[in-house]
Design an enzyme around this catalytic site. Structure first.
Site, PDB file in Angstrom:
ATOM      1  CE  LYS A   1      -4.026  -1.352   2.624  1.00 44.90           C
ATOM      2  NZ  LYS A   1      -4.516  -1.360   3.981  1.00 44.90           N
TER       3      LYS A   1
ATOM      4  CG  HIS B   1       1.963   5.608   6.819  1.00 40.67           C
ATOM      5  ND1 HIS B   1       1.101   5.182   5.832  1.00 40.67           N
ATOM      6  CD2 HIS B   1       1.805   4.751   7.849  1.00 40.67           C
ATOM      7  CE1 HIS B   1       0.457   4.102   6.261  1.00 40.67           C
ATOM      8  NE2 HIS B   1       0.867   3.820   7.479  1.00 40.67           N
TER       9      HIS B   1
ATOM     10  CG  HIS C   1      -2.020   7.077   4.723  1.00 41.93           C
ATOM     11  ND1 HIS C   1      -1.815   7.674   5.933  1.00 41.93           N
ATOM     12  CD2 HIS C   1      -2.348   5.792   4.975  1.00 41.93           C
ATOM     13  CE1 HIS C   1      -2.042   6.801   6.888  1.00 41.93           C
ATOM     14  NE2 HIS C   1      -2.351   5.641   6.344  1.00 41.93           N
TER      15      HIS C   1
HETATM   16  N1  ARG Z   1       1.284  -0.225  10.277  1.00 40.20           N
HETATM   17  C1  ARG Z   1       0.352   0.447  11.139  1.00 40.20           C
HETATM   18  C2  ARG Z   1      -0.545   1.351  10.314  1.00 40.20           C
HETATM   19  O1  ARG Z   1      -0.177   1.771   9.241  1.00 40.20           O
HETATM   20  C3  ARG Z   1       1.014   1.271  12.192  1.00 40.20           C
HETATM   21  C4  ARG Z   1       1.852   0.518  13.176  1.00 40.20           C
HETATM   22  C5  ARG Z   1       1.906   1.205  14.479  1.00 40.20           C
HETATM   23  N2  ARG Z   1       2.800   0.600  15.412  1.00 40.20           N
HETATM   24  C6  ARG Z   1       2.518  -0.406  16.234  1.00 40.20           C
HETATM   25  N3  ARG Z   1       3.471  -0.829  17.032  1.00 40.20           N
HETATM   26  N4  ARG Z   1       1.346  -0.957  16.252  1.00 40.20           N
HETATM   27  O2  ARG Z   1      -1.636   1.674  10.759  1.00 40.20           O
END
Ligand code: ARG
Length: 565
Positions: free
Chosen positions: A121, A127, A124
């Site tokens: 993906k 991020h 966005h």
């Molecule tokens: N990959 C997840 C997202 O894009 C965020 C991860 C956040 N970190 C964690 N330790 N859960 O929503």
């Protein structure tokens, strides 16, 4: 400066918590403190009385010739003015010790997790915020002497990969995907959901494929590896553009093999119970809704992976803090992770204090205050934003009709364009939603990256014209504006402490803005190059130190500068 005053007051207040601040208003002295209120509360006496007592305490314990005036004001504030000698001393410290190059060696490790995009993906704007804020915090901690682990926790596991595998098998085109990995994989994912509305059996098929992937099926593993590889390659292009780096990119899939032991532990300790086939953790004691550790089909979850992850981080790095730079929307998730981790005894034990913190941030809004989206209504891609910003910067430079060479122009627009995006984010309290207003972000005036970068370039211009900067002789330092600049510079290390204590990069951004305003108004009203020799020397040093703090400060925010602009 703040440190000196704090230490003297500490001698009277001991462990009590009090504030020492730089005054915004010169009428109220250089520094001021609320210590009298704190003391009054502890001793059940009046703040004014305590303020008077503090005044004598300060007089008695100050270094000689340090305070010019100590004032007690209703209802109990104490304001102090430093003597010109004390300010000169500050300037000497700034120029010599480079207070900001050293930091305090804490020998503590802080894990800063940021960015954390999901493979297959496009990243966005959420991020992007995580990447920018996380990088700035990591830089600040590192600068202050902490050991920092920069962790990109890649989202590379979960049932969505079952869906992607099915979609690829049905409609995928290898060549197209290799050409535009994130775009094409994103499309496949969307198509899966559209088709699944008509053909619900696809969902079942996806579950099966994910089970196969979990079980180590060769074909599915290979596909997943490929998705991951091409996604990471795309991400690293973005990181290179942004000048962001990581020490580890260990993602969710890594914790796959530890999940069983987490589940067993939850059951053994009686923390989780089966409910309609799913395994639920009761978090009533924390005032939180129950968390799911395993679904009824046996698949484990995001939360379970985060539990394995926190255990691993603590065992592997023995950090004092773990910062999770993730949007507000995941507040409940992290409350549940931290609560469960303390039930499991991973955190909160006496022996090893580790503080996990969810570093939250708000949304990115478009100019009309709506959630940021492109014309088609889809989330705007980060890549597009970076390109837009650089293009706009390029146009502004062109309009300014400067006589830079093509290659120079290109480099300057890049630095301004990227700086503008970062600064727009970092100059606002991270908890608030931020707005993308290109005009404001790219303006050479006001609280913007270009303003700070331009100020830096102008200071460099003066230094260049000076042809050599004499060694600092503070004896010629004048009161008024000259001293005001010194006081601003002396604030820098204090600001950094506040940044890492509160995890708030905007303290630094706003400080740099204030410094830029101070030094700009200084050299607009006071001659530098044409002053008499001694004064010229001291002023050139002021300019030099200011340019240095601007450069270092911006760098901590992840923002570059150019020597000419
Ligand atoms: N990959 C997840 C997202 O894009 C965020 C991860 C956040 N970190 C964690 N330790 N859960 O929503």
């Amino acid at each position: 400066m703040i440190k000196t005053l704090t230490e003297i007051i500490r001698g009277r207040l001991g462990d009590l918590d009090f504030d020492v601040r730089i005054s915004d208003d010169p009428e109220r002295g250089h520094l001021s403190t609320n210590a009298a209120f704190v003391l009054a509360k502890a001793n059940q006496s009046s703040p004014m009385e305590m303020a008077e007592e503090l005044r004598s305490h300060l007089r008695k314990h100050a270094p000689s010739n340090y305070f010019r005036k100590i004032e007690v004001v209703e209802p109990g504030f104490v304001n102090v003015w430093l003597t010109p000698e004390a300010i000169k001393g500050e300037f000497r410290k700034i120029a010599k010790a480079r207070v900001w190059g050293k930091g305090v060696k804490k020998k503590e490790t802080v894990i800063v997790e940021y960015s954390a995009p999901n493979i297959a993906k496009a990243m966005h704007v959420g991020h992007l915020r995580s990447t920018i804020i996380g990088d700035a915090l990591a830089n600040a901690f590192e600068f202050m002497g902490y050991g920092v682990v920069r962790w990109n926790y890649i989202g590379d596991w979960g049932t969505q990969f079952g869906k992607l595998i099915v979609a690829y098998e049905l409609w995928g085109d290898k060549e197209k995907i290799n050409k535009n990995p994130l775009g094409e994989l994103g499309k496949l994912y969307v198509k899966f959901h559209e088709e699944a509305k008509e053909h619900p059996e696809l969902e079942e098929r996806a579950q099966k494929e994910f089970k196969k992937l979990e079980g180590g099926d060769k074909t599915n593993r290979k596909l997943w590896h490929w998705f991951k590889k091409i996604s990471l390659k795309e991400f690293s292009k973005t990181y290179n553009k942004l000048g962001v780096r990581f020490n580890t990119q260990i993602g969710e899939s890594f914790f796959e093999k530890e999940l069983k032991s987490i589940i067993d532990m939850l059951v053994e300790k009686g923390l989780a119970k089966e409910s309609e086939g799913a395994l639920m953790i009761d978090l009533d004691a924390f005032g939180l809704p129950p968390a799911m550790a395993r679904k009824s089909d046996g698949a484990t979850l995001y939360l379970t992976r985060d539990l394995a992850n926190i255990r691993y981080r603590i065992d592997e790095y023995k950090p004092s803090q773990i910062l999770y730079v993730v949007a507000n929307e995941q507040t409940l998730h992290f409350s549940q992770v931290f609560a469960t981790a303390s039930l499991l005894g991973f955190i909160g034990g006496k022996e090893q204090e580790v503080k996990p913190v969810h570093i939250k941030f708000g949304l990115v809004l478009g100019e009309e205050g709506k959630k940021f989206s492109s014309r088609e209504g889809k989330g705007v891609k980060l890549e597009e934003m970076i390109e837009t910003s650089i293009k706009l910067a390029d146009k502004i430079l062109e309009d300014r009709k400067s006589n830079f060479r093509k290659a120079e122009l290109k480099e300057i627009s890049r630095v301004i364009g990227i700086g503008a995006i970062k600064y727009n984010d970092l100059s606002q309290n991270r908890m608030s939603d931020i707005v993308f207003n290109w005009e404001k972000m790219l303006s050479f005036e006001g609280n913007s990256a270009p303003y700070l970068q331009y100020t830096y370039a102008r200071l460099k211009g003066i230094l260049k014209k000076a042809k050599g900067i004499p060694k600092l002789d503070v004896s010629a330092l004048e009161e008024g504006r000259d001293s005001a600049v010194v006081m601003k510079l002396a604030e820098f290390p204090e600001v950094l402490s506040r940044v890492i204590e509160n995890y708030m990069p905007h303290y630094l951004a706003n400080y740099l803005y204030e410094l830029a305003k101070e030094i700009n108004s200084f050299y607009q009203s006071e001659p530098v190059l044409s002053s008499s020799a001694k004064l010229r020397g001291v002023r050139l040093n002021l300019v030099k130190e200011s340019s240095e703090v601007l450069k270092v400060g911006l760098k901590l925010l992840g923002i570059e500068v150019v020597e000419k602009m």
